[in-house]
Design a protein around this motif. Structure first.
Motif, PDB file in Angstrom:
ATOM      1  N   LEU A  75       0.810  -1.214   0.000  1.00 45.99           N
ATOM      2  CA  LEU A  75       0.000   0.000   0.000  1.00 45.99           C
ATOM      3  C   LEU A  75       0.844   1.265   0.000  1.00 45.99           C
ATOM      4  CD1 LEU A  75      -2.802  -1.024   2.511  1.00 45.99           C
ATOM      5  CD2 LEU A  75      -2.907  -0.920   0.022  1.00 45.99           C
ATOM      6  N   ALA A  76       2.148   1.113   0.138  1.00 44.55           N
ATOM      7  CA  ALA A  76       3.029   2.288   0.143  1.00 44.55           C
ATOM      8  C   ALA A  76       3.456   2.597  -1.277  1.00 44.55           C
ATOM      9  CB  ALA A  76       4.242   2.025   1.022  1.00 44.55           C
ATOM     10  N   ASP A  77       2.472   2.737  -2.167  1.00 43.29           N
ATOM     11  CA  ASP A  77       2.787   2.948  -3.576  1.00 43.29           C
ATOM     12  C   ASP A  77       2.769   4.408  -3.962  1.00 43.29           C
ATOM     13  OD1 ASP A  77      -0.047   2.880  -3.170  1.00 43.29           O
ATOM     14  OD2 ASP A  77      -0.265   2.931  -5.348  1.00 43.29           O
ATOM     15  N   SER A  78       2.143   5.260  -3.141  1.00 40.18           N
ATOM     16  CA  SER A  78       2.046   6.669  -3.488  1.00 40.18           C
ATOM     17  C   SER A  78       3.292   7.408  -3.025  1.00 40.18           C
ATOM     18  CB  SER A  78       0.800   7.285  -2.843  1.00 40.18           C
ATOM     19  OG  SER A  78       0.831   7.092  -1.451  1.00 40.18           O
ATOM     20  N   GLU A  79       3.464   8.595  -3.539  1.00 38.65           N
ATOM     21  CA  GLU A  79       4.659   9.366  -3.242  1.00 38.65           C
ATOM     22  C   GLU A  79       4.749   9.687  -1.748  1.00 38.65           C
ATOM     23  OE1 GLU A  79       6.819  13.507  -4.760  1.00 38.65           O
ATOM     24  OE2 GLU A  79       4.865  12.896  -5.539  1.00 38.65           O
ATOM     25  N   ASN A  80       5.945   9.489  -1.185  1.00 41.96           N
ATOM     26  CA  ASN A  80       6.235   9.787   0.217  1.00 41.96           C
ATOM     27  C   ASN A  80       5.447   8.905   1.190  1.00 41.96           C
ATOM     28  OD1 ASN A  80       8.017  11.879  -0.524  1.00 41.96           O
ATOM     29  ND2 ASN A  80       6.296  13.331  -0.689  1.00 41.96           N
ATOM     30  N   ALA A  81       4.898   7.776   0.712  1.00 42.03           N
ATOM     31  CA  ALA A  81       4.150   6.892   1.602  1.00 42.03           C
ATOM     32  C   ALA A  81       5.115   6.026   2.399  1.00 42.03           C
ATOM     33  CB  ALA A  81       3.204   6.016   0.792  1.00 42.03           C
ATOM     34  N   TYR A  82       4.709   5.666   3.627  1.00 39.09           N
ATOM     35  CA  TYR A  82       5.535   4.852   4.500  1.00 39.09           C
ATOM     36  C   TYR A  82       4.989   3.426   4.566  1.00 39.09           C
ATOM     37  CZ  TYR A  82       7.551   9.275   6.078  1.00 39.09           C
ATOM     38  OH  TYR A  82       8.179  10.489   6.129  1.00 39.09           O
ATOM     39  N   ARG A  83       5.897   2.469   4.794  1.00 43.38           N
ATOM     40  CA  ARG A  83       5.486   1.084   4.961  1.00 43.38           C
ATOM     41  C   ARG A  83       4.650   0.933   6.222  1.00 43.38           C
ATOM     42  NH1 ARG A  83       5.845  -1.291   0.120  1.00 43.38           N
ATOM     43  NH2 ARG A  83       7.934  -1.072  -0.798  1.00 43.38           N
ATOM     44  N   GLN A  84       3.604   0.107   6.137  1.00 43.71           N
ATOM     45  CA  GLN A  84       2.710  -0.103   7.267  1.00 43.71           C
ATOM     46  C   GLN A  84       3.100  -1.310   8.103  1.00 43.71           C
ATOM     47  OE1 GLN A  84      -1.396  -0.004   6.120  1.00 43.71           O
ATOM     48  NE2 GLN A  84      -1.152   1.764   4.799  1.00 43.71           N
ATOM     49  N   ALA A  85       4.082  -2.081   7.638  1.00 44.78           N
ATOM     50  CA  ALA A  85       4.524  -3.264   8.379  1.00 44.78           C
ATOM     51  C   ALA A  85       5.919  -3.654   7.925  1.00 44.78           C
ATOM     52  CB  ALA A  85       3.552  -4.428   8.166  1.00 44.78           C
ATOM     53  N   CYS A 120      10.989  -7.884  -7.805  1.00 52.54           N
ATOM     54  CA  CYS A 120      10.649  -6.557  -7.299  1.00 52.54           C
ATOM     55  C   CYS A 120      10.112  -5.690  -8.427  1.00 52.54           C
ATOM     56  CB  CYS A 120      11.890  -5.915  -6.669  1.00 52.54           C
ATOM     57  SG  CYS A 120      11.604  -4.232  -6.067  1.00 52.54           S
ATOM     58  N   LEU A 121       9.013  -5.023  -8.158  1.00 56.34           N
ATOM     59  CA  LEU A 121       8.424  -4.089  -9.124  1.00 56.34           C
ATOM     60  C   LEU A 121       8.374  -2.713  -8.478  1.00 56.34           C
ATOM     61  CD1 LEU A 121       7.005  -3.748 -11.899  1.00 56.34           C
ATOM     62  CD2 LEU A 121       4.845  -4.190 -10.727  1.00 56.34           C
ATOM     63  N   LYS A 122       9.065  -1.756  -9.055  1.00 57.66           N
ATOM     64  CA  LYS A 122       9.099  -0.413  -8.492  1.00 57.66           C
ATOM     65  C   LYS A 122       7.707   0.225  -8.521  1.00 57.66           C
ATOM     66  CE  LYS A 122      13.944   0.664  -9.574  1.00 57.66           C
ATOM     67  NZ  LYS A 122      14.837   1.596 -10.278  1.00 57.66           N
ATOM     68  N   ALA A 123       7.498   1.112  -7.570  1.00 56.26           N
ATOM     69  CA  ALA A 123       6.190   1.767  -7.461  1.00 56.26           C
ATOM     70  C   ALA A 123       5.823   2.508  -8.739  1.00 56.26           C
ATOM     71  CB  ALA A 123       6.175   2.721  -6.272  1.00 56.26           C
ATOM     72  N   SER A 124       6.805   3.160  -9.341  1.00 53.30           N
ATOM     73  CA  SER A 124       6.533   3.934 -10.562  1.00 53.30           C
ATOM     74  C   SER A 124       6.094   3.020 -11.700  1.00 53.30           C
ATOM     75  CB  SER A 124       7.762   4.732 -10.971  1.00 53.30           C
ATOM     76  OG  SER A 124       8.875   3.877 -11.173  1.00 53.30           O
ATOM     77  N   HIS A 125       6.736   1.842 -11.790  1.00 56.97           N
ATOM     78  CA  HIS A 125       6.371   0.890 -12.836  1.00 56.97           C
ATOM     79  C   HIS A 125       5.000   0.272 -12.555  1.00 56.97           C
ATOM     80  CE1 HIS A 125      10.947   0.312 -13.710  1.00 56.97           C
ATOM     81  NE2 HIS A 125      10.445   1.414 -14.246  1.00 56.97           N
ATOM     82  N   PHE A 126       4.744  -0.015 -11.276  1.00 57.66           N
ATOM     83  CA  PHE A 126       3.446  -0.584 -10.888  1.00 57.66           C
ATOM     84  C   PHE A 126       2.324   0.363 -11.290  1.00 57.66           C
ATOM     85  CE2 PHE A 126      -0.166  -1.304  -8.218  1.00 57.66           C
ATOM     86  CZ  PHE A 126      -0.221  -2.675  -8.017  1.00 57.66           C
TER      87      PHE A 126
END
Length: 207
Positions: free
Chosen positions: A1-11, A23-29
């Protein structure tokens, strides 16, 4: 869920042994599938609505229009989502949390509890959209922090309409439930013994 800009991991995720991952980078996802939160919301809406009898008769195109037309609304505990007597402008589906349904009658000082808990996946608000006067017949209040998806009157009428047999039956059932709630409870002291029908090992049968 930490896919948006400046988002932090929840776990935290820790390897219990040797692990090989892709691994798939957030930008590519996001480029391939779009915003993750929107994707999750879309899948949830389709799953919830797909399980409702009233929407099963809709075509794929109509289901897409339905999902795209839903608007998320958030309420905290004891917030009124709809109020008895107000104009009905939307239909609601509960995403998370729960609500209670109450109705005020002229001869009573306190509202009648129609339903103490409607859980996630339940819906409400359709009755006012099917009535000619279009007013709310009851008040719906959040029991806790609650998220609902709302569908405006015009889209609801266009997609579902008052001719939907399942919806008409559900409306009639809720009207009977409301009428039943208005009747005062019957206490044992209110009953009159007419006769004893029989006596057995475990007691008497009375009428």
């Amino acid at each position: 869920l930490a896919d948006s800009e400046n988002a932090y991991r929840q776990a935290s995720v820790v390897a219990l042994g040797d692990v090989v991952m892709l691994c798939l980078k957030a930008s590519h996802f996001t480029e391939l599938l779009g915003d993750l939160n929107e994707l999750i919301k879309q899948n949830f809406n389709e799953k919830i609505l797909g399980g409702m009898e009233m929407f099963k008769a809709l075509s794929k195109t109509q289901q897409t229009v339905l999902v795209d037309s839903l608007v998320e609304e958030k309420y905290v505990k004891d917030d009124d989502i709809v109020v008895q007597g107000e104009e009905g402008l939307a239909f609601y589906v509960i995403v998370s949390g729960s609500v209670r349904v109450t109705r005020m009658e002229p001869e009573m000082e306190e509202p009648i509890m129609i339903k103490d808990k409607l859980p996630a996946g339940a819906y409400f608000g359709e009755m006012a959209l099917l009535q000619e006067d279009g007013t709310r017949m009851a008040t719906v209040t959040a029991n806790e922090d609650t998220i609902v998806m709302s569908l405006d009157r015009d889209t609801f009428t266009e997609l579902v309409g008052s001719m939907n047999d399942v919806l008409v039956r559900e409306t009639e059932r809720r009207q009977r439930q409301s009428a039943s709630a208005k009747r005062p409870p019957i206490r044992l002291d209110d009953l009159e013994l007419m006769k004893v029908l029989g006596v057995g090992t475990f007691g008497r049968v009375k009428m």
